[in-house]
Scaffold this motif. Structure first.
Motif, PDB file in Angstrom:
ATOM      1  N   ALA A  20       3.054  -8.469   7.591  1.00 42.66           N
ATOM      2  CA  ALA A  20       4.442  -8.151   7.927  1.00 42.66           C
ATOM      3  C   ALA A  20       4.451  -6.930   8.835  1.00 42.66           C
ATOM      4  O   ALA A  20       3.693  -5.983   8.624  1.00 42.66           O
ATOM      5  CB  ALA A  20       5.245  -7.858   6.663  1.00 42.66           C
ATOM      6  N   VAL A  21       5.307  -6.955   9.853  1.00 45.46           N
ATOM      7  CA  VAL A  21       5.441  -5.824  10.771  1.00 45.46           C
ATOM      8  C   VAL A  21       6.314  -4.776  10.090  1.00 45.46           C
ATOM      9  O   VAL A  21       7.468  -5.040   9.750  1.00 45.46           O
ATOM     10  CB  VAL A  21       6.057  -6.270  12.112  1.00 45.46           C
ATOM     11  N   LYS A  22       5.768  -3.585   9.867  1.00 44.05           N
ATOM     12  CA  LYS A  22       6.492  -2.521   9.183  1.00 44.05           C
ATOM     13  C   LYS A  22       7.058  -1.476  10.137  1.00 44.05           C
ATOM     14  O   LYS A  22       8.064  -0.850   9.840  1.00 44.05           O
ATOM     15  CB  LYS A  22       5.577  -1.814   8.160  1.00 44.05           C
ATOM     16  N   GLU A  23       6.390  -1.267  11.282  1.00 51.37           N
ATOM     17  CA  GLU A  23       6.829  -0.185  12.177  1.00 51.37           C
ATOM     18  C   GLU A  23       6.286  -0.419  13.572  1.00 51.37           C
ATOM     19  O   GLU A  23       5.193  -0.960  13.747  1.00 51.37           O
ATOM     20  CB  GLU A  23       6.293   1.142  11.617  1.00 51.37           C
ATOM     21  N   THR A  66       1.511  -0.941  16.503  1.00 48.15           N
ATOM     22  CA  THR A  66       2.297  -1.702  15.543  1.00 48.15           C
ATOM     23  C   THR A  66       1.633  -1.519  14.187  1.00 48.15           C
ATOM     24  O   THR A  66       0.422  -1.715  14.060  1.00 48.15           O
ATOM     25  CB  THR A  66       2.328  -3.200  15.908  1.00 48.15           C
ATOM     26  N   LEU A  67       2.412  -1.141  13.191  1.00 49.48           N
ATOM     27  CA  LEU A  67       1.899  -0.968  11.832  1.00 49.48           C
ATOM     28  C   LEU A  67       2.121  -2.269  11.071  1.00 49.48           C
ATOM     29  O   LEU A  67       3.250  -2.763  10.977  1.00 49.48           O
ATOM     30  CB  LEU A  67       2.616   0.181  11.128  1.00 49.48           C
ATOM     31  N   LEU A  68       1.026  -2.854  10.569  1.00 42.62           N
ATOM     32  CA  LEU A  68       1.083  -4.106   9.822  1.00 42.62           C
ATOM     33  C   LEU A  68       0.727  -3.852   8.364  1.00 42.62           C
ATOM     34  O   LEU A  68      -0.167  -3.058   8.068  1.00 42.62           O
ATOM     35  CB  LEU A  68       0.094  -5.126  10.390  1.00 42.62           C
ATOM     36  N   GLU A  69       1.415  -4.553   7.461  1.00 41.28           N
ATOM     37  CA  GLU A  69       1.042  -4.543   6.047  1.00 41.28           C
ATOM     38  C   GLU A  69       0.524  -5.933   5.705  1.00 41.28           C
ATOM     39  O   GLU A  69       1.225  -6.928   5.898  1.00 41.28           O
ATOM     40  CB  GLU A  69       2.220  -4.194   5.158  1.00 41.28           C
ATOM     41  N   ILE A  70      -0.710  -5.996   5.213  1.00 39.62           N
ATOM     42  CA  ILE A  70      -1.348  -7.261   4.898  1.00 39.62           C
ATOM     43  C   ILE A  70      -0.796  -7.771   3.573  1.00 39.62           C
ATOM     44  O   ILE A  70      -0.829  -7.066   2.564  1.00 39.62           O
ATOM     45  CB  ILE A  70      -2.889  -7.101   4.819  1.00 39.62           C
TER      46      ILE A  70
END
Length: 103
Positions: A61-64, A93-97
């Protein structure tokens, strides 16, 4: 379980719950993406692709969307009065797995 994924010319080792900074993506904050360039999946047994593991995807998910801290670069030539400085902020781009799926 962990996976090694390729994004933006770099490789990242990820697990569910990890947050990673990757090269800027064109997605909006809150978007769900599927990364299908999975080079290896490990856990009880290691699966290595040639070059990618068939049927393996990593959900994220794209967080920032943001910019890194400024990096200053300077040039200097002695005895000639030449001095230049320039700054650069790399977008990311900050991603959360969220999970690793193997078909």
């Amino acid at each position: 379980m962990y996976a090694i994924v390729e994004m933006g010319g770099k490789q990242y080792q990820v697990q569910a719950g990890d947050r990673i900074k990757v090269e800027k993506l064109a997605n909006e904050v809150g978007d769900q993406i599927a990364i299908d360039r999975v080079l290896a999946v490990g856990g009880d047994e290691l699966k290595v692709g040639a070059p990618y593991v068939e049927g393996a995807t990593v959900k994220a998910a794209v967080k920032e969307q943001g910019k890194e801290k400024k990096v200053t670069v300077g040039k200097f030539r002695p005895k000639s009065g030449y001095r230049r400085t320039r700054g650069h902020r790399q977008p990311y781009t900050l991603l959360e797995i969220e999970g690793i799926e193997i078909a």
